[in-house]
Design a protein around this motif. Sequence first.
Motif, PDB file in Angstrom:
ATOM      1  N   ASN A 107      46.843   2.633  14.301  1.00  0.00           N
ATOM      2  CA  ASN A 107      47.823   2.029  13.953  1.00  0.00           C
ATOM      3  C   ASN A 107      47.889   1.847  15.122  1.00  0.00           C
ATOM      4  N   VAL A 108      47.579   0.033  16.374  1.00  0.00           N
ATOM      5  CA  VAL A 108      47.910  -0.694  17.007  1.00  0.00           C
ATOM      6  C   VAL A 108      49.450  -0.971  17.122  1.00  0.00           C
ATOM      7  N   ASN A 109      50.313  -1.628  17.330  1.00  0.00           N
ATOM      8  CA  ASN A 109      51.316  -2.533  16.624  1.00  0.00           C
ATOM      9  C   ASN A 109      51.842  -3.523  17.716  1.00  0.00           C
ATOM     10  N   TRP A 110      50.625  -3.632  19.101  1.00  0.00           N
ATOM     11  CA  TRP A 110      51.464  -4.587  20.511  1.00  0.00           C
ATOM     12  C   TRP A 110      49.637  -5.112  21.310  1.00  0.00           C
ATOM     13  N   PHE A 111      49.693  -6.375  21.705  1.00  0.00           N
ATOM     14  CA  PHE A 111      48.854  -6.192  22.190  1.00  0.00           C
ATOM     15  C   PHE A 111      49.108  -7.084  22.686  1.00  0.00           C
ATOM     16  N   THR A 112      48.867  -7.520  24.676  1.00  0.00           N
ATOM     17  CA  THR A 112      48.806  -8.362  25.065  1.00  0.00           C
ATOM     18  C   THR A 112      47.227  -8.677  25.605  1.00  0.00           C
TER      19      THR A 112
END
Length: 329
Positions: A139-144
């Motif tokens: 459940n990755v919710n943020w990616f930069t």
Amino acid sequence: MLNIALVGLGFIGETHLQAYNSVKEARVHTVCTTQVTSENKVNNYKVVKEFDSVLADPEIDVVDICLPTFLHEQYIIRAARAKKHIICEKPLTLTEESVKRILQTVSDEGVRLFVGHVVRFWPEYQKLKHYIDEEVLSNVNWFTAKRLGQFPTWSNWFKEPEKSGGALFDLHIHDIDFAYYLFGNVESVYAIGQQSEEGAWSQMLTNIRFKNGVQAAIESSHEMPNGYPFTAEYRAQTSKQTLSYQMKAGSNIDDLQSASQSFDLFNDEVVKPIRVSKHDPFTLELQYFIDCINENAKNEVIPLSDVKYVIGLINSIKKSLETKEVVRL
């Protein structure tokens, strides 16, 4: 054994030429170039200046196009009509209309086309894809992501936006493509950026909302000052974990061997250094393409449907840059 004609011997052409030395069941038969800077680079190959010589040679099975972006469409179509399989460096082209013409032609002619989105083969990026697919990161919710460097010095055509698309198509597309590979279809994009004197988008920051709920912020620049190391990094977060990768290399990514890197999985208070194989990503990419041809296998890593979607996505980002508005897909 497939015979390859390498077309173009600039920075990426030389990179592919070196990578083929480690590719099995294929060999560079011919190099097509008008600019040979060192005989040592090509003295083991047949060298021609005219693309027609490549197309007329019945021994050539695959054409690897490492030419400026604005030439891709015409060279792909000519190669397809000559019944050659094609490998083309990214970006495939600059417009969605051009993509449609290319894909229609290769379909009509019954040849294979592969597009070199090499980040999908970069070991540290492959590890993130594996962790998400296997729910090591759930459940990755943020990616930069960031990709920062100086303006490419190996050719002047990069300056002209109608020929290169600027950093938007040359650099930004790497991480935009990879984010799409990870998270799928996009709901909306909003981008800010700056243009060069020639009008090319030379640095930008794009906020993306994916339809699965993931949010991403991706930055790219061709405007870093001399001496600033070529930098590539990403961070993928869940509510309890973060996978972080940072790489700083030489100027214009020409010194990867001595790059400084960090790659860690943060899990609450535990920090786990991540180790990956140090295989050359360009070799991995080209080997995969060659295997697909030799085995008549489906291209599941970079299907042409993904290539088409990402060109559309980049053009949506371009629209957001120009209008300063959120663009919904």
